[in-house]
Each structure stands twice: as C-alpha cells, then as structure tokens.
Design a protein around this motif. Structure first.
Motif, short mmCIF file in Angstrom:
data_model
loop_
_atom_site.label_atom_id
_atom_site.label_comp_id
_atom_site.label_asym_id
_atom_site.label_seq_id
_atom_site.Cartn_x
_atom_site.Cartn_y
_atom_site.Cartn_z
N ILE A 91 0.96 -1.12 0.07
CA ILE A 91 0.45 -0.15 0.21
C ILE A 91 0.56 0.96 -0.17
N GLU A 92 0.86 2.21 -0.50
CA GLU A 92 1.40 3.29 -0.94
C GLU A 92 0.63 4.74 -1.34
N ASP A 93 0.74 5.37 -0.40
CA ASP A 93 -0.13 7.06 -0.86
C ASP A 93 0.94 7.80 -2.05
N TYR A 94 0.32 8.72 -2.97
CA TYR A 94 1.06 9.01 -3.91
C TYR A 94 0.04 10.11 -3.75
N VAL A 95 0.26 11.74 -4.18
CA VAL A 95 -0.29 13.12 -3.60
C VAL A 95 0.77 13.31 -4.80
N GLU A 96 -0.04 14.23 -6.10
CA GLU A 96 0.49 14.48 -7.36
C GLU A 96 -0.19 15.97 -7.30
N ILE A 97 0.61 16.47 -7.45
CA ILE A 97 0.62 18.26 -6.80
C ILE A 97 1.10 18.87 -8.45
N VAL A 98 -0.36 19.21 -8.81
CA VAL A 98 -0.16 20.20 -10.75
C VAL A 98 -0.36 21.57 -9.90
N ILE A 99 0.95 22.53 -10.76
CA ILE A 99 1.04 23.80 -10.18
C ILE A 99 0.32 24.59 -11.54
N ASN A 152 -2.55 7.43 5.67
CA ASN A 152 -2.63 8.01 4.60
C ASN A 152 -3.59 9.49 4.62
N ILE A 153 -3.58 9.93 3.33
CA ILE A 153 -4.33 11.94 4.07
C ILE A 153 -5.96 11.62 4.11
N THR A 154 -6.20 11.77 5.13
CA THR A 154 -7.93 11.50 5.54
C THR A 154 -8.50 13.50 4.78
N SER A 155 -7.68 14.45 5.06
CA SER A 155 -8.73 15.68 4.70
C SER A 155 -7.13 17.24 4.73
N THR A 156 -7.72 17.77 3.18
CA THR A 156 -6.61 18.99 3.00
C THR A 156 -7.20 19.98 3.32
N LEU A 177 -2.80 22.32 5.96
CA LEU A 177 -2.71 21.12 6.53
C LEU A 177 -3.03 19.85 5.65
N PHE A 178 -2.63 18.55 6.09
CA PHE A 178 -3.49 17.62 5.90
C PHE A 178 -2.87 16.88 7.23
N GLY A 179 -4.66 16.53 6.80
CA GLY A 179 -4.46 15.77 8.62
C GLY A 179 -5.20 14.37 7.87
N THR A 180 -4.29 12.98 8.55
CA THR A 180 -3.69 11.30 8.43
C THR A 180 -4.80 10.72 9.16
N SER A 181 -4.76 9.80 8.85
CA SER A 181 -6.30 8.58 9.38
C SER A 181 -4.67 7.98 10.65
N CYS A 182 -4.82 8.35 10.56
CA CYS A 182 -3.82 7.93 12.54
C CYS A 182 -4.49 9.06 13.07
N GLY A 183 -4.44 10.38 12.51
CA GLY A 183 -5.55 10.79 13.63
C GLY A 183 -4.08 12.11 14.03
N SER A 184 -3.44 12.39 13.18
CA SER A 184 -2.28 13.91 13.38
C SER A 184 -2.41 14.97 12.17
N VAL A 185 -2.05 15.93 12.28
CA VAL A 185 -2.32 17.09 11.48
C VAL A 185 -0.92 17.48 11.63
N TYR A 186 -0.82 17.44 9.55
CA TYR A 186 0.98 18.19 8.99
C TYR A 186 0.59 19.56 8.73
N PHE A 187 1.43 20.51 9.59
CA PHE A 187 1.60 21.74 8.85
C PHE A 187 2.05 23.12 8.30
N TYR A 188 1.48 23.80 7.35
CA TYR A 188 2.99 24.02 6.78
C TYR A 188 3.10 25.79 5.79
N ARG A 189 4.54 25.72 6.44
CA ARG A 189 4.15 27.69 6.02
C ARG A 189 4.67 27.07 4.34
N LEU A 190 3.54 28.32 3.84
CA LEU A 190 3.19 28.23 2.14
C LEU A 190 3.67 29.05 1.36
N GLN A 191 4.88 29.28 1.28
CA GLN A 191 5.63 30.52 0.97
C GLN A 191 5.44 30.78 -0.50
N ASN A 192 5.59 29.68 -1.50
CA ASN A 192 5.11 29.17 -2.79
C ASN A 192 4.93 28.15 -3.20
#
Length: 429
Positions: A317-325, A346-350, A358-373
């Motif tokens: 099992i692998e999750d891939y995130v493809e970001i198209v700019i 797995n990512i369950t919420s964006t 922010l990315f919310g995950t299936s294990c109950g963690s939230v990851y914060f990103y400072r998005l400059q660009n």
C-alpha cells in the motif's frame, strides 16, 4: 544622530512591509511613527498589495470583513508577515469539551460561529465561546459538508444573521436563522457543490452544472438566483471543480475549463473557456476527496496504489500525492510525493488558508506547512506536527483574529482547537 520626525516619516513611507515590521521593534519612536503613518496613510494597504500574493490576500480580506478599513490592512499584513517570516507558535491541541456532537461528520467556522454536523443529519451551531445557539435536524442522513454564506453577524442587540449551505447525500440545504425562525431551502439530486462568498456551483444528476447567487430577502430568508448553467454530456464527466474569487475552475476528464461567473457580460448559457489538458501520472477518480482544486492554480490528486501479488503475503500500500501547479501561460508543472514514506499513514483531509497548508491523516495527526510558494513546496519539510488522537481527521477549519489563528480539527468523535499565536510588530516575541 537624531533624525527629525518629518524625515523619519518620509523614510518609513519608502520602506517595504517586512522592513516596517522589523523597524517597529527598534524603538518606541519607530513603533509610534509607524502606527501614526498607518492611521494617516494607506501604508499597510500598499504593503499588502505589493507583498502578499493575490490568492492569499482574497482570503485574508474576507476574514477581516467588517473591520475599520485601515486597521484591516494592518492586521492582514502583520498576520501574514508573522507566518511568512517566523515559525508559528503552535500550541498543543485542546479538546472542545462544550461541543457535544455524536458521530461528527463536518465542521465550519465563521468569525462568530462554529457549526458541527453529524452522521444522523443533526446540525448544531455554537458561538465562538462554545455556547450552543441552536440545534436543527436537516435530514436523516449524514451531513457531508458545511459552509457559511456571507457575513455572519451577532451584534450587541442580539440580532442574528446566519446562513449555511449544508450538503448531504443527493442534496443540499440552504439554512438561515435570524434568532427566531429557521428557514430551510432544499435542492435535491445534487452530486457535489462548491461555495465562494455568496455564490454556489452545483453539480446535479445528469451532468447539469449551475452557478447560483444567494442573497438575503426582505422577509429575512434567502433568495436563490441562477447565474449560469451548462450540461456536461457523457462520456465527458466532471472530475472536480472549485469556485474562487469570481472564477469557477473545472477539471473535465483531464482538461481544465473556466467560467468567470462575476463577469458583467456573463449569459446563462455562456460556454466555458477551455484550457490546457493535464497529463496526470496517476489515474483520476470521481471523488472530491481524492482530487481537489485549491483556489484556481493548484490541483492535488491523491492516489492509493494497493496491489496484491501472489509473491507477496501482504498488500503493498502506497499513497501518492500529485501536485499540479498551473501557470498563467497555460502551462503546468507537477510534483509527486509518496505520502506513506512521509506520514506513515493516509491523507484523509486537506485544508488551505492564506499561507498555511494542513494535511490531516488516518492516524489522527495534522501536519502544518508554511506555504511561501508552490514552486519550492516539499511535503517532507513540514513546519509542525500535531497529534490530535488516534482517529482519522475528517474535517478542518480556521478562525483568525488580530492576535491568533485557531484551527478547528475534528475526528468522528471530537473537535479539537489548535491555537497559533501571532507575534505583532513591536512585541518582544
């Protein structure tokens, strides 16, 4: 050497916003002069329009709607600058014990209220002090998405003005409340929808796409007016779409199309403008939780690759995130990340707000990103990780004031509040 006040003002008026934030900490004289210039000139408005990307500025201005004009621009720049230049002071999650909802399914936050939906169709609306305002049963099925419409108000005379778009399976409701009476307007056969401001784009069964405008009526309820519509015929289908600041961006199969719904020349059946076809590496699925358009310039496609081989005892099992700019010249670039390697889940919420992702995950963690660009974005370099619990994150929202950002993160069983303090110019933090 003592610089005359008149000369100092002329110098400061020529400085950019980041320099002004730094100079406000130099001395009391600098701080007071900058505050004076902010009140007497459009200093912070100039700084905001010069430094803050337009797509971020749109969100900040909505947040500070109703503030004094010059104070609004100052708060916008201070808060954006704090997140842009410094690591945010993110505190540990706090359980919102006053919010009692069984089997939570969705959450929405405005400048005055918190709305929480459940899997049994009940909606509870709280004030930002966590006081229960009202309870309403929309339908007898799961509420999948909540969105506040317009400027929500509760003034000193206890006059209410609340409007919510509530989505559920095969339909949505527009619910309004004026403190005395609840009014509900139902639209059925709805597959999906997107909201921005007081406009809603609705996808109905049969491929019909409609953009409607919601305005308050004289009777206290809300009127729904059709602005534009089209029909997507099979085998073409709508993969995902998003309303953003006067433009609705559609991904139809793998081709981008747009319509400017706030254009004064728009007609009800105006054709969409066709854009560039996107060459995705991973297959597209008809599910807004896997493919999302963020604002109108980024597409996030989440792909789960689960293969079971006769040579392997367990599934790989692998999750891939493809970001198209998306680029202004109808070109695009793609970033791809293996999220299982980064998050081990797995990512369950964006969720995206201003310069915070922010990315919310299936294990109950939230990851914060400072998005400059987006060009320099690397999913491995997150600013902060917050462990909320053991259950998947299903929904996130934000409320910002002049001194802090409050993120509301919920699983199926509880709502948590994460506070990030914003250091203001002139403070020691």
């Amino acid at each position: 050497m003592i610089v005359p006040l008149e000369i100092l003002e002329l110098i400061l008026l020529k400085c950019d916003g980041k320099t002004l934030l730094a100079e406000a900490n130099v001395s009391e004289k600098f701080k007071n002069t900058i505050e004076y210039l902010g009140k007497k000139t459009k200093l912070w408005e100039w700084c905001c329009k010069e430094d803050i990307p337009e797509e971020q500025l749109v969100e900040y201005l909505q947040t500070y709607e109703g503030y004094d004009a010059k104070e609004k621009w100052r708060h916008v720049y201070y808060n954006w600058g704090a997140w842009e230049q410094h690591d945010p002071h993110i505190l540990s999650p706090k359980l919102c014990t006053n919010i009692e909802v069984r089997r939570i399914s969705a959450i929405a936050v405005s400048n005055k209220y918190i709305a929480v939906g459940s899997e049994d169709g009940r909606l509870k609306v709280y004030t930002c002090n966590k006081e229960l305002l009202f309870v309403h049963r929309i339908v007898a099925v799961k509420l999948s998405k909540l969105t506040f419409i317009g400027n929500q108000r509760l003034d000193d005379s206890h006059n209410f003005s609340i409007c919510l778009v509530v989505a559920f399976n095969n339909g949505l409701s527009i619910l309004s409340y004026d403190g005395l009476e609840k009014r509900q307007y139902d639209i059925l056969d709805v597959i999906s929808h997107s909201v921005f401001g007081k406009h809603v784009c609705i996808e109905k069964v049969g491929g019909r796409m409609t953009i409607v405008e919601i305005n308050k009526s004289c009777s206290g309820g809300y009127n729904v007016k059709d602005v534009w519509f089209t029909r997507i015929y099979s085998p073409t289908c709508t993969t995902t779409y998003n309303m953003w600041n006067g433009k609705c961006t559609f991904l139809i199969n793998d081709r981008l199309c747009t319509v400017c719904y706030k254009s004064p020349d728009i007609t009800p059946m105006m054709e969409m403008t066709k854009g560039v076809p996107i060459k995705f590496h991973s297959p597209l699925m008809l599910d807004s939780s896997t493919t999302q358009i963020l604002r109108d310039n980024v597409i996030i496609n989440i792909y789960k690759n689960a293969e079971k081989s006769c040579r392997l005892s367990d599934a790989v099992i692998e999750d891939y995130v493809e970001i198209v700019i998306l680029k202004p010249n109808k070109d695009f670039s793609i970033k791809m990340f293996n999220t299982w390697e980064i998050f081990s889940s797995n990512i369950t919420s964006t969720f995206l707000y201003g310069n915070t992702l922010l990315f919310g995950t299936s294990c109950g963690s939230v990851y914060f990103y400072r998005l400059q660009n987006w060009k320099n974005f690397d999913m491995k370099n997150y600013t902060s990780k917050q462990i909320i619990g053991k259950h998947p994150i299903i929904s996130m929202a934000v409320k910002e004031t002049e001194t802090e950002r409050k993120f509301y993160v919920c699983s199926k069983f509880a709502v948590h509040e994460i506070v990030s303090w914003i250091p203001l110019a002139g403070s020691s933090t």
